[in-house]
Design a protein around this motif. Structure first.
Motif, PDB file in Angstrom:
ATOM      1  N   SER A 140      61.051  24.399  29.858  1.00 56.88           N
ATOM      2  CA  SER A 140      59.639  24.034  29.728  1.00 56.88           C
ATOM      3  C   SER A 140      59.422  22.587  30.124  1.00 56.88           C
ATOM      4  O   SER A 140      60.361  21.770  30.097  1.00 56.88           O
ATOM      5  CB  SER A 140      59.151  24.239  28.287  1.00 56.88           C
ATOM      6  OG  SER A 140      59.341  25.556  27.854  1.00 56.88           O
ATOM      7  N   HIS A 144      54.398  20.566  27.359  1.00 54.40           N
ATOM      8  CA  HIS A 144      54.215  21.954  26.944  1.00 54.40           C
ATOM      9  C   HIS A 144      55.172  22.311  25.804  1.00 54.40           C
ATOM     10  O   HIS A 144      54.804  23.056  24.883  1.00 54.40           O
ATOM     11  CB  HIS A 144      54.445  22.900  28.121  1.00 54.40           C
ATOM     12  CG  HIS A 144      53.425  22.750  29.202  1.00 54.40           C
ATOM     13  ND1 HIS A 144      53.519  23.395  30.424  1.00 54.40           N
ATOM     14  CD2 HIS A 144      52.283  22.022  29.263  1.00 54.40           C
ATOM     15  CE1 HIS A 144      52.478  23.066  31.166  1.00 54.40           C
ATOM     16  NE2 HIS A 144      51.722  22.238  30.481  1.00 54.40           N
ATOM     17  N   SER A 148      54.114  23.413  21.927  1.00 53.02           N
ATOM     18  CA  SER A 148      54.541  24.691  21.340  1.00 53.02           C
ATOM     19  C   SER A 148      55.188  24.517  19.971  1.00 53.02           C
ATOM     20  O   SER A 148      55.386  25.496  19.255  1.00 53.02           O
ATOM     21  CB  SER A 148      55.519  25.404  22.281  1.00 53.02           C
ATOM     22  OG  SER A 148      56.742  24.681  22.376  1.00 53.02           O
TER      23      SER A 148
END
Length: 217
Positions: A140, A144, A148
């Motif tokens: 990732s 991001h 998360s």
């Protein structure tokens, strides 16, 4: 002098291009600016020694058996020193504090350098013993990944996003103005371009064919 300026503006254009893009953050931009300033210092030393490897256009204009006049070298050095000073005035190439370097890679930073206040250090310890989260980090983008983790590690994610989320440059604003100039022309000066701009600036690929099929009689 014209050949020298062509080389300098080419380097500045390359730097400007590297500072554009949706995924750029303040940390990356600061690193690029700091690296360019350090390169300028190196170029000044090389020019003083007669090494023009960083100025290909200028190097082509100098014949094999000739060298740059000392007065011309002094002008080049003076200009690059002024450029360094200008960078200090226009850009603040601040680096992350040692206690916050973990933001760049939560799994590699020495925990002894992390601030003991709050629960960030405990969150980092938990993350380092979670193989699933490590795999997610590898696959990732940094912002991001932190987004998360807002539910599992709210303090850690909030601290990281406070650094990464703010706009690093005016690239997106300039892109929006350019898009508006193409959409709202003199012949369409009364057009409400809000929805058109949203489509033009979106990163998602819209399925216009499927939308039109549902709207046809």
């Amino acid at each position: 002098m014209l050949a020298y300026l062509a080389d300098v503006f080419s380097a500045l254009s390359e730097l400007n291009h590297s500072l554009q893009g949706r995924e750029l953050n303040i940390v990356t931009a600061s690193e690029k600016l700091a690296a360019f300033k350090e390169k300028l210092v190196l170029w000044i030393k090389r020019v003083k020694r007669g090494n023009l490897v960083n100025f290909p256009c200028l190097e082509e204009t100098v014949t094999e058996n000739s060298t740059l006049p000392p007065t011309f070298v002094a002008k080049i050095v003076e200009h690059m020193q002024m450029l360094c000073t200008s960078f200090d005035g226009y850009f603040s190439c601040g680096e992350l504090q040692t206690c916050n370097i973990w933001i760049l890679n939560p799994f590699m930073q020495n925990l002894e350098d992390v601030d003991d206040d709050g629960s960030i250090k405990e969150d980092l310890i938990d993350m380092r013993h979670n193989c699933g989260i490590q795999m997610e980090f590898t696959n990732s983008q940094l912002d991001h990944f932190l987004a998360s983790q807002r539910e599992a590690y709210p303090a850690l994610a909030t601290k990281g996003l406070e650094v990464l989320v703010p706009f690093a440059t005016t690239y997106l604003c300039e892109q929006g103005f350019s898009c508006l100039l193409h959409i709202k022309t003199k012949s369409r000066n009364r057009l409400n371009s809000e929805h058109d701009m949203r489509v033009a600036l979106s990163t998602k690929t819209l399925r216009f064919d499927a939308i039109m099929e549902k709207k046809q009689q």
